[in-house]
Every structure is written in C-alpha cells, then in structure tokens.
Design an enzyme around this catalytic site. Structure first.
Site, PDB file in Angstrom:
ATOM      1  N   CYS A   1       0.845  -1.194   0.000  1.00  0.00           N
ATOM      2  CA  CYS A   1       0.000   0.000   0.000  1.00  0.00           C
ATOM      3  C   CYS A   1       0.883   1.248   0.000  1.00  0.00           C
ATOM      4  O   CYS A   1       1.733   1.404   0.871  1.00  0.00           O
ATOM      5  CB  CYS A   1      -0.902  -0.007   1.232  1.00  0.00           C
ATOM      6  SG  CYS A   1      -1.781   1.536   1.423  1.00  0.00           S
TER       7      CYS A   1
ATOM      8  N   CYS B   1      -0.722   6.270   6.938  1.00  0.00           N
ATOM      9  CA  CYS B   1      -2.045   5.933   7.463  1.00  0.00           C
ATOM     10  C   CYS B   1      -1.927   5.210   8.799  1.00  0.00           C
ATOM     11  O   CYS B   1      -2.572   5.571   9.777  1.00  0.00           O
ATOM     12  CB  CYS B   1      -2.781   5.080   6.433  1.00  0.00           C
ATOM     13  SG  CYS B   1      -4.106   4.076   7.065  1.00  0.00           S
TER      14      CYS B   1
ATOM     15  N   CYS C   1      -7.951   0.733  -0.915  1.00  0.00           N
ATOM     16  CA  CYS C   1      -7.451   0.209   0.358  1.00  0.00           C
ATOM     17  C   CYS C   1      -7.581  -1.310   0.366  1.00  0.00           C
ATOM     18  O   CYS C   1      -8.594  -1.867  -0.042  1.00  0.00           O
ATOM     19  CB  CYS C   1      -8.244   0.834   1.504  1.00  0.00           C
ATOM     20  SG  CYS C   1      -7.968   0.050   3.089  1.00  0.00           S
TER      21      CYS C   1
ATOM     22  N   GLN D   1     -20.499  -5.789  13.193  1.00  0.00           N
ATOM     23  CA  GLN D   1     -19.134  -6.297  13.015  1.00  0.00           C
ATOM     24  C   GLN D   1     -18.667  -6.030  11.585  1.00  0.00           C
ATOM     25  O   GLN D   1     -19.400  -6.299  10.634  1.00  0.00           O
ATOM     26  CB  GLN D   1     -19.088  -7.801  13.302  1.00  0.00           C
ATOM     27  CG  GLN D   1     -19.477  -8.172  14.724  1.00  0.00           C
ATOM     28  CD  GLN D   1     -18.369  -7.922  15.734  1.00  0.00           C
ATOM     29  OE1 GLN D   1     -17.268  -7.513  15.388  1.00  0.00           O
ATOM     30  NE2 GLN D   1     -18.667  -8.163  16.996  1.00  0.00           N
TER      31      GLN D   1
ATOM     32  N   GLU E   1     -28.049  -2.989  25.657  1.00  0.00           N
ATOM     33  CA  GLU E   1     -27.191  -2.186  24.785  1.00  0.00           C
ATOM     34  C   GLU E   1     -27.476  -0.707  25.069  1.00  0.00           C
ATOM     35  O   GLU E   1     -28.601  -0.317  25.315  1.00  0.00           O
ATOM     36  CB  GLU E   1     -27.523  -2.561  23.327  1.00  0.00           C
ATOM     37  CG  GLU E   1     -27.148  -1.562  22.252  1.00  0.00           C
ATOM     38  CD  GLU E   1     -25.640  -1.362  22.086  1.00  0.00           C
ATOM     39  OE1 GLU E   1     -24.892  -2.345  22.095  1.00  0.00           O
ATOM     40  OE2 GLU E   1     -25.231  -0.187  21.963  1.00  0.00           O
TER      41      GLU E   1
ATOM     42  N   ASP F   1     -19.743  -8.733  25.194  1.00  0.00           N
ATOM     43  CA  ASP F   1     -18.941  -8.345  24.026  1.00  0.00           C
ATOM     44  C   ASP F   1     -18.741  -6.830  24.082  1.00  0.00           C
ATOM     45  O   ASP F   1     -19.277  -6.092  23.263  1.00  0.00           O
ATOM     46  CB  ASP F   1     -19.698  -8.764  22.754  1.00  0.00           C
ATOM     47  CG  ASP F   1     -18.911  -8.486  21.493  1.00  0.00           C
ATOM     48  OD1 ASP F   1     -17.738  -8.093  21.580  1.00  0.00           O
ATOM     49  OD2 ASP F   1     -19.489  -8.655  20.402  1.00  0.00           O
TER      50      ASP F   1
ATOM     51  N   CYS G   1     -12.445  -7.459  21.843  1.00  0.00           N
ATOM     52  CA  CYS G   1     -11.676  -6.980  20.683  1.00  0.00           C
ATOM     53  C   CYS G   1     -10.392  -6.301  21.151  1.00  0.00           C
ATOM     54  O   CYS G   1      -9.705  -5.657  20.367  1.00  0.00           O
ATOM     55  CB  CYS G   1     -12.519  -6.047  19.825  1.00  0.00           C
ATOM     56  SG  CYS G   1     -13.236  -4.694  20.732  1.00  0.00           S
TER      57      CYS G   1
HETATM   58  N1  SAH Z   1     -22.270  -7.919  20.286  1.00  0.00           N
HETATM   59  C1  SAH Z   1     -22.464  -6.967  19.231  1.00  0.00           C
HETATM   60  C2  SAH Z   1     -21.877  -5.585  19.515  1.00  0.00           C
HETATM   61  C3  SAH Z   1     -20.476  -5.543  20.056  1.00  0.00           C
HETATM   62  S1  SAH Z   1     -19.696  -3.953  19.994  1.00  0.00           S
HETATM   63  C4  SAH Z   1     -21.958  -7.511  17.928  1.00  0.00           C
HETATM   64  O1  SAH Z   1     -21.244  -8.516  17.895  1.00  0.00           O
HETATM   65  O2  SAH Z   1     -22.285  -6.932  16.886  1.00  0.00           O
HETATM   66  C5  SAH Z   1     -19.966  -3.292  21.565  1.00  0.00           C
HETATM   67  C6  SAH Z   1     -21.330  -2.682  21.772  1.00  0.00           C
HETATM   68  O3  SAH Z   1     -21.364  -2.175  23.097  1.00  0.00           O
HETATM   69  C7  SAH Z   1     -21.681  -1.500  20.865  1.00  0.00           C
HETATM   70  O4  SAH Z   1     -22.907  -1.744  20.222  1.00  0.00           O
HETATM   71  C8  SAH Z   1     -21.799  -0.304  21.833  1.00  0.00           C
HETATM   72  O5  SAH Z   1     -22.821   0.607  21.457  1.00  0.00           O
HETATM   73  C9  SAH Z   1     -22.162  -1.011  23.127  1.00  0.00           C
HETATM   74  N2  SAH Z   1     -21.836  -0.318  24.381  1.00  0.00           N
HETATM   75  C10 SAH Z   1     -20.787   0.520  24.642  1.00  0.00           C
HETATM   76  N3  SAH Z   1     -20.799   0.886  25.918  1.00  0.00           N
HETATM   77  C11 SAH Z   1     -21.863   0.275  26.514  1.00  0.00           C
HETATM   78  C12 SAH Z   1     -22.372   0.265  27.839  1.00  0.00           C
HETATM   79  N4  SAH Z   1     -21.797   0.950  28.821  1.00  0.00           N
HETATM   80  N5  SAH Z   1     -23.474  -0.480  28.090  1.00  0.00           N
HETATM   81  C13 SAH Z   1     -24.074  -1.201  27.097  1.00  0.00           C
HETATM   82  N6  SAH Z   1     -23.622  -1.214  25.816  1.00  0.00           N
HETATM   83  C14 SAH Z   1     -22.528  -0.491  25.525  1.00  0.00           C
END
Ligand code: SAH
Length: 399
Positions: free
Chosen positions: A23, A29, A106, A230, A280, A328, A355
């Site tokens: 790249c 970047c 990219c 994702q 969420e 997550d 992550c």
């Molecule tokens: N499990 C989902 C999202 C994971 S990303 C998937 O796999 O697609 C993490 C998520 O946590 C995001 O959607 C974000 O908006 C949410 N988030 C961030 N802080 C938070 C909090 N304090 N309480 C609840 N959700 C939260």
C-alpha cells in the site's frame, strides 16, 4: 515483488533494502500495521501476543484465520478535505493527527464501497460541493460512510455534512445511483461539532429505506447508520460459532447478551435457549435489535436500552437467574460494576468476547481474583487481518 533500494538523504548513504509496500500510503495511514507481513506470519504474531497476555489465565487455542484476508471490511469511512493543488480529496486521517492522507484504494476495504467513495469525490467536484474545514467550520462535506451487506449486497451511503442542506440534492442522488445502481439507501447525517466522532445526531433519509439488511448465521438483520455491526462478516460467523460452542446451550437456558449491538449474538442463539435478554446503550441499535427479533420471528428475545453494568446490577438486585452470559464490550472492556453483578448473579457459563486482549486480561484478573470463575479455554479470531488487532473469545465457568 519488486525490490527497491532506499537511501537516507540526510546521511547520504544507503540504509538497506526494503520491499515496496503493498500500500503506497501505509506508512502515513498506520491503519494496517502488518500490511507487508505474509498472512501466516501475521497469524503467528497474533497468537504469540494473545498467549503473552492471556496464558496465565488458561489455555489459548490456535487462532482462527481467514482464507482470503483482503477487502474484508464491510464498513468504509473516508474523510473529506480541500488541499492546495489537489482540490477536494478523500482519505484517512494520518495516524494520531488530523491531516488527511488521500487514498485511492485500500487493501482492507470492500472494493465496491471504495469505488463509491471515489465517485462521491468526483461528483462533489462537478456539483461544486466544498469539503468541510475543521478549523474554520466552513464548507459542507465532512465524511462519507459506506456499509455493504455481505450476503444481501444492499449498500448504504451516509453523507456526513457540516450543515443540513445539500444543494441539488435530487440530482446528486440521481447521479450517484446512476453510477452505482447497487446503492439501496442514502442518508444525510449532520455533524457540526468540533469532534473526532464521525456521525452527528441528526439524520435524514434522502433515498431508499434508511437502513440496510444483511444475513448472518442464517438470520436477517436490519442495520441503521449509527448501529454497531461487526466489520468482518466472514469472521463474525466463525467467532459466533465458537461463542455458541462455548455456551453449550440445550434449549432451556436463560441467556444474557450484554453489549448486544443490534442483537446478533442473542438472535443467533435464541433457537437453542429458553429465553434471551439483550442490553445495549445505543438507542438506534436497540431499536434495530427489537426489529430484528420480529424480522426473524423470534419470540423469546427481549432487548433493553441501558448501560450494561447498571442493567446487570439491577438484575442481580432483583435476584434474577441467568444460566449463560455473553459479553462483548467495546475496546475499553467491561467495568467493575458489571463484573461484580456478574459474580452475584453467578451464571453457569460466561462467554467473554473481546476486541482488545489488554482489557480482557485486566477484566479476567479482576474476575478470577474476586470469584471462583476460571478460564476454561480461549480462542483468538482474526477479525482484522493486516492490522495489529486481535479478537478473543473466552469461556469461563466456576470451579
Ligand atoms: N455484540 C455486538 C456488539 C459488540 S460492539 C456484535 O457482535 O455486533 C460493543 C457494543 O457495546 C456497541 O454496540 C456499543 O454501542 C455497546 N456499548 C458501549 N458501551 C456500553 C455500555 N456501557 N453499556 C451497554 N452497551 C454499551
């Protein structure tokens, strides 16, 4: 691959041989730290990093890599700028700065999405739309965000503007759709704040239904502009499959999906559980999750808009019983409030998807130090080839 000799001008001597990068803007970047490393080597490096951080908690299984690791990003973002001699440009912020590095294509991004961004750049020129200037607040076009449904092929384009009016809106939409008939919806998002956040609050649909749908794990999902989804669909299926395997559901369990986004994990496992509860923070994502339960005719799923820590504490105080808990969280990881409530609720199995292995290690230290939860197994999943980021799914249960 072509070999190139590089010379240090200051010293006037040869500094050694270096291969030409895949790249041309990778150095500026900084988005893909491993751009010039063979894929097998990237996987080995990520495996070692995960082990270094996590093996004190339990066994780290071999990383799940991709067969074809390029162009995996289904969400593509470009920042717009005006540069002397170049006119309107689109690209990415230089690492740790607000300088825009122009990008033509990219290695990570969906190719169609990249082409759409280049078309927006050309159309902006012919429609005389000015790029927004972050310092003066003058100009209009700030960012463009494109999302592509991996299975459905539906495409969303979000034009992020510094003010709400796009001149010749109808013609602009017509021209863009003529060039890319695959586009199914276009939105204007207004962001007039001095902020590093891409999207502002206000949103206006100017073409199509305002969201896209995609399929994941055999289910259909509605995805709004502001909802998290994702970015690597192929690896998400591998990740969720591993998470579901760790959960060992039999059809009777009460399951919590914390930090659930648009409800993908909850809805993917709902058929193997008695009941699923998602929590969420993002309102739009929760709205999507509720719609997604309906779209998939899933009746045993409830979604709540709340902070995950607060919500879980309320569940613990109410004496609610949970068998399996998925979490997550974003890169910052979970919170002590959340983990304390988890310990109090005491689910049989906890599946932690992370992550950011560093915050995962921090949270595991807290959890294993304060309770009888122990890590049974962890599997890294390469969700972000060519970058230094690694996803890890981790199973915990009590001794
Ligand atoms: N499990 C989902 C999202 C994971 S990303 C998937 O796999 O697609 C993490 C998520 O946590 C995001 O959607 C974000 O908006 C949410 N988030 C961030 N802080 C938070 C909090 N304090 N309480 C609840 N959700 C939260």
């Amino acid at each position: 691959m072509e070999k190139k000799r590089t010379f240090s001008r200051e010293a006037g001597r040869e500094t050694g041989e270096r291969r030409q990068s895949l790249c041309p803007v990778s150095k500026k970047c900084g988005g893909c730290q491993y751009v010039d490393m063979p894929y097998e080597e990237q996987l080995k490096k990520k495996q070692r990093q995960a082990e270094l951080l996590l093996k004190e908690f339990g066994k780290v299984r071999p990383i799940i890599g991709m067969e074809q690791p390029a162009h995996y990003r289904n969400k593509v973002h470009a920042v717009f700028d005006f540069q002397k001699g170049k006119g309107i440009v689109s690209g990415i912020y230089q690492e740790k700065s607000h300088r825009v590095v122009p990008v033509q294509s990219c290695l990570l991004e969906d190719q169609k999405a990249g082409e759409i961004i280049l078309s927006v750049r050309e159309l902006a020129k012919s429609f005389k739309i000015k790029a927004y200037n972050e310092d003066s607040g003058y100009g209009l076009l700030r960012h463009v965000l494109v999302r592509v449904g991996h299975v459905t092929g539906e495409i969303m384009v979000v034009l992020v503007l510094g003010s709400p009016i796009l001149p010749s809106k109808k013609n602009f939409v017509n021209e863009l759709c003529k060039l890319h008939p695959e586009i199914t919806t276009i939105l204007i998002n207004v962001n007039n704040k001095r902020t590093s956040m891409v999207l502002g609050e206000k949103e206006q649909v100017i073409y199509g239904k305002g969201y896209i749908e995609d399929e994941l794990c055999g289910r259909r999902f509605k995805i709004s502009a502001k909802s998290f989804y994702q970015v690597n669909s192929v690896q998400t299926e591998a990740l969720y499959a591993k998470a579901a395997e760790y959960a060992q559901l039999t059809g009777r369990e009460t399951v919590v999906d914390a930090y659930c986004g648009i409800g993908t994990i909850a809805l993917a496992v709902a058929g193997q559980a008695g009941k699923v509860i998602g929590v969420e923070l993002n309102r739009d994502a929760v709205r999507d999750a509720v719609a997604n339960a309906r779209i998939n005719q899933i009746k045993n799923a409830d979604f709540y808009q709340n902070d995950a820590g607060r919500f879980l504490t309320q569940m613990a105080d109410a004496g609610e019983q949970v068998d399996v808990l998925f979490l997550d969280p974003p890169r910052s990881g979970s919170t002590e409030e959340f983990l304390d409530a988890l310990i109090q609720i005491s689910p049989k199995r906890v599946v932690y998807i992370s992550c950011e292995p560093e915050t995962l290690a921090r949270d595991l230290k807290y959890l294993t130090g304060k309770s009888r939860y122990r890590v049974r197994e962890m599997t890294p999943v390469d969700m972000f080839p060519y970058t230094g980021n690694t996803e890890v799914v981790c199973l915990l249960s009590k001794t």
